[in-house]
Motif scaffolding. Structure first.
Motif, PDB file in Angstrom:
ATOM      1  N   VAL A 201       0.829  -1.209   0.000  1.00 11.68           N
ATOM      2  CA  VAL A 201       0.000   0.000   0.000  1.00 11.68           C
ATOM      3  C   VAL A 201       0.864   1.260   0.000  1.00 11.68           C
ATOM      4  N   TRP A 202       2.160   1.078   0.191  1.00  9.54           N
ATOM      5  CA  TRP A 202       3.076   2.206   0.388  1.00  9.54           C
ATOM      6  C   TRP A 202       3.012   3.209  -0.755  1.00  9.54           C
ATOM      7  N   HIS A 203       3.123   2.726  -1.988  1.00  8.37           N
ATOM      8  CA  HIS A 203       3.207   3.640  -3.124  1.00  8.37           C
ATOM      9  C   HIS A 203       1.841   4.165  -3.568  1.00  8.37           C
ATOM     10  N   GLY A 204       0.787   3.695  -2.916  1.00  7.67           N
ATOM     11  CA  GLY A 204      -0.527   4.234  -3.217  1.00  7.67           C
ATOM     12  C   GLY A 204      -0.925   5.378  -2.299  1.00  7.67           C
ATOM     13  N   VAL A 205      -0.053   5.708  -1.328  1.00  3.86           N
ATOM     14  CA  VAL A 205      -0.331   6.769  -0.350  1.00  3.86           C
ATOM     15  C   VAL A 205       0.866   7.715  -0.300  1.00  3.86           C
ATOM     16  N   ALA A 206       0.614   9.009  -0.333  1.00  4.33           N
ATOM     17  CA  ALA A 206       1.691  10.004  -0.322  1.00  4.33           C
ATOM     18  C   ALA A 206       2.038  10.396   1.111  1.00  4.33           C
ATOM     19  N   PRO A 207       3.282  10.866   1.352  1.00  6.00           N
ATOM     20  CA  PRO A 207       3.627  11.403   2.673  1.00  6.00           C
ATOM     21  C   PRO A 207       2.668  12.529   3.046  1.00  6.00           C
ATOM     22  N   PRO A 208       2.295  12.644   4.311  1.00  2.00           N
ATOM     23  CA  PRO A 208       2.861  11.987   5.507  1.00  2.00           C
ATOM     24  C   PRO A 208       2.161  10.677   5.890  1.00  2.00           C
ATOM     25  N   TYR A 209       1.547   9.984   4.935  1.00  2.00           N
ATOM     26  CA  TYR A 209       1.026   8.633   5.139  1.00  2.00           C
ATOM     27  C   TYR A 209      -0.074   8.531   6.190  1.00  2.00           C
ATOM     28  N   LEU A 210      -0.912   9.532   6.300  1.00  3.45           N
ATOM     29  CA  LEU A 210      -1.961   9.509   7.328  1.00  3.45           C
ATOM     30  C   LEU A 210      -2.888   8.307   7.177  1.00  3.45           C
ATOM     31  N   PRO A 211      -3.335   7.923   5.953  1.00  2.94           N
ATOM     32  CA  PRO A 211      -4.193   6.735   5.839  1.00  2.94           C
ATOM     33  C   PRO A 211      -3.497   5.460   6.294  1.00  2.94           C
ATOM     34  N   ILE A 212      -2.172   5.373   6.079  1.00  4.52           N
ATOM     35  CA  ILE A 212      -1.444   4.176   6.526  1.00  4.52           C
ATOM     36  C   ILE A 212      -1.386   4.123   8.047  1.00  4.52           C
ATOM     37  N   PHE A 213      -1.104   5.248   8.684  1.00  7.45           N
ATOM     38  CA  PHE A 213      -1.048   5.256  10.146  1.00  7.45           C
ATOM     39  C   PHE A 213      -2.421   4.969  10.748  1.00  7.45           C
ATOM     40  N   ARG A 214      -3.483   5.502  10.162  1.00  6.02           N
ATOM     41  CA  ARG A 214      -4.828   5.215  10.687  1.00  6.02           C
ATOM     42  C   ARG A 214      -5.151   3.735  10.563  1.00  6.02           C
ATOM     43  N   TRP A 215      -4.764   3.128   9.452  1.00  7.11           N
ATOM     44  CA  TRP A 215      -4.989   1.684   9.263  1.00  7.11           C
ATOM     45  C   TRP A 215      -4.182   0.880  10.274  1.00  7.11           C
ATOM     46  N   LEU A 216      -2.903   1.212  10.449  1.00  6.31           N
ATOM     47  CA  LEU A 216      -2.046   0.453  11.344  1.00  6.31           C
ATOM     48  C   LEU A 216      -2.480   0.591  12.805  1.00  6.31           C
TER      49      LEU A 216
END
Length: 543
Positions: free
Chosen positions: A172-187
């Motif tokens: 999912v890394w390259h589908g989300v731009a910094p600062p990666y808020l959707p990734i942190f919310r998911w994690l």
């Protein structure tokens, strides 16, 4: 999070040698720091932040306005690192009461600033920070972070902090731009896993272990269970075509699409392909002939790719595997089935600039060994052995894929110059330029530089080498020290190629130090003729 907090993290990472300890530091940092600053810091560590106007020359010009240029030059020569030098020598203005900037403030202001405004921004921030903060700021804005943390390690720490696999994060890394808020919310369990939808995302590559003598019996006992391919001497790439666009990724997930525009031009398929990027030219019979790696190096790390360069060094991709086709993920299928799908896909699509890496029929490991002996003359790195029933598994899983590289070449060379390293090696002379003997045209011998190496030795050997360099220095040229021509190193390397960019006329591929030859007089080191005879395709080598 302030820049000072990020500076504290960087300092701890630099002075923490162990991988597990670095992971622990990063996990704690993800847990304690707020959004969006933790995402900005993560982007910095993974090399995703680029500020084109904040070059090292801008920082050097700023400090030269406040410090005597001679003092600055001497200080940098002694310290060996620009950011560390500026952090220590920067004279702060009195009466500055502004608070230190946060990471997100730095990024936002740099992105909005014009090129002319950038120097004054950096100057203002430097005046609000202590020496550790100044060091971190300069590393951040110039993209020169070297703290022993790779992008993969940072992503691994992020995954461990959340109890996920690093492969899940990668996809999912390259589908989300910094600062990666959707990734942190998911994690953190506050949102669903980000859906890259039709974005051309990177899938972690499957890697091979070197084939050692202890591993050979498993292949020898059941050769019918294994498939053999050439290990081509290029760079491993992943080609992704999707409704959201096309991308080409390096093996570490770096987007290299812009460096090789002709590869992606005109692609309209929906698939993920694993292959090798090579310079390939037309042979006498119309077949594609792979050029030596030195030709591909002419295309690497270029900011401007001209039409002339594309014509002189035409690249293509030799395909190994098919990971996805349309919406279907094929990675769980055994290798033989994926190969069948790849061949059928290739026959149907016929993508321009690509071909299939052929499989090699063999009856025994001894048979393959004879084929491997001829790999160097054909500019091939060696062989790959893949178990017929192996799924495509991210990372390096032992027992599924083996790489059987050709044996390295070696020469005994004399140390000529040394330079300080970077990061935790910035206080050590760890980068060594070495040379070989040739006739000087006047009846004598001279050393000519043939390469540079900074790996292959232990920490104890580094300490010894650093002390030797300091005790045998004969001249100083900026950060470089010239030394007495007395110390011999055994240097191993993968290949030698003719090069007009080097004074010696030859370049080495991946040189590293095998051992320190304290027992060997410098006069007995190898001659340049010895190295020239190892050049790929030379008559001497072929003989």
């Amino acid at each position: 999070m302030s820049v000072e907090a990020f500076a504290d993290l960087l300092e701890r990472l630099v002075f923490t040698p162990g991988r597990l300890a670095k992971l622990a530091l990063l996990r704690r940092w993800f847990a304690e720091q707020p959004d969006p600053d933790r995402g900005v810091g993560l982007a910095a560590l993974t090399g995703e932040l680029v500020f084109t106007a904040a070059k090292p020359s801008v920082v050097k010009a700023l400090v030269a306005e406040r410090v005597d240029p001679v003092l600055l030059s001497l200080s940098q020569d002694y310290v060996g690192d620009l950011a560390e030098t500026v952090a220590l020598i920067w004279p702060q203005k009195t009466g500055v009461n502004a608070p230190p900037p946060t990471l997100s403030e730095v990024v936002e202001e740099l992105e909005l600033a014009s090129r002319a405004e950038v120097p004054r921004l950096i100057e203002r921030w430097l005046d609000t920070l202590d020496s550790n903060g100044r060091y971190a700021l300069i590393k951040l804005v110039t993209g020169a972070l070297r703290v022993g943390v790779s992008a993969r390690l940072a992503k691994t720490a992020l995954a461990e902090w959340a109890g996920k696999s690093v492969e899940e994060v990668e996809e999912v890394w390259h589908g989300v731009a910094p600062p990666y808020l959707p990734i942190f919310r998911w994690l953190e369990g506050k949102a669903e896993r980000p859906d890259p939808k039709d974005a051309p995302v990177f899938r972690p590559l499957m890697l091979a272990h070197p084939l050692e003598a202890a591993d050979a019996p498993a292949v020898e006992a059941e050769p019918e269970r294994w498939r053999a391919e050439w290990k081509w001497d290029g760079i491993r790439v992943q080609i992704v075509g999707s409704p959201g666009g096309q991308r080409m990724w390096s093996r570490t997930g770096e987007d290299v699409s812009n460096a090789f525009p002709e590869v992606l031009q005109g692609l309209d398929f929906h698939a993920t392909l694993d292959g090798e990027l090579l310079v390939m030219r037309e042979g006498s019979a119309g077949e594609k002939v792979v050029a030596p790696f030195a030709d591909l190096q002419q295309r690497l790390n270029r900011k401007v790719i001209t039409a002339k360069m594309q014509a002189q060094f035409p690249v293509g991709v030799r395909l190994y595997d098919l990971l996805t086709e349309g919406e279907e993920d094929l990675r769980a299928l055994p290798f033989d089935q994926r190969r069948e799908r790849l061949e059928a896909w290739f026959a149907r699509v016929r993508p321009r600039g690509m071909d299939l890496s052929p499989q090699i029929a063999f009856s025994s490991l001894h048979h393959l060994e004879r084929l491997r002996e001829g790999a160097r003359a054909a500019s091939i790195e060696g062989l790959m052995l893949k178990r017929a029933d192996s799924p495509y598994v991210a990372g390096r899983v032992k027992g599924l894929w083996w790489k059987w590289k050709r044996a390295p070449l070696s020469v005994d060379a004399v140390v000529m110059y040394a330079q300080r390293g970077h990061g935790k090696r910035s206080s050590y002379y760890s980068d060594y330029t070495f040379g070989l003997w040739r006739d000087d045209g006047a009846g004598g011998q001279e050393l000519v530089p043939v390469g540079k190496a900074y790996s292959g030795f232990t920490d104890q050997e580094l300490i010894w080498l650093d002390r030797w360099i300091r005790e045998h220095t004969t001249g100083r040229f900026g950060p470089v020290r010239e030394v007495e021509k007395e110390l011999v190193l055994e240097v191993i390397f993968d290949a030698a190629q003719l090069s007009t960019r080097h004074r010696s006329g030859v370049a080495m591929r991946f040189p590293r130090i095998a051992r320190i030859r304290r027992d060997k007089p410098a006069a007995e080191a190898d001659r340049l003729d010895t190295l020239m005879a190892m050049v790929e395709g030379s008559e001497s080598e072929a003989a």
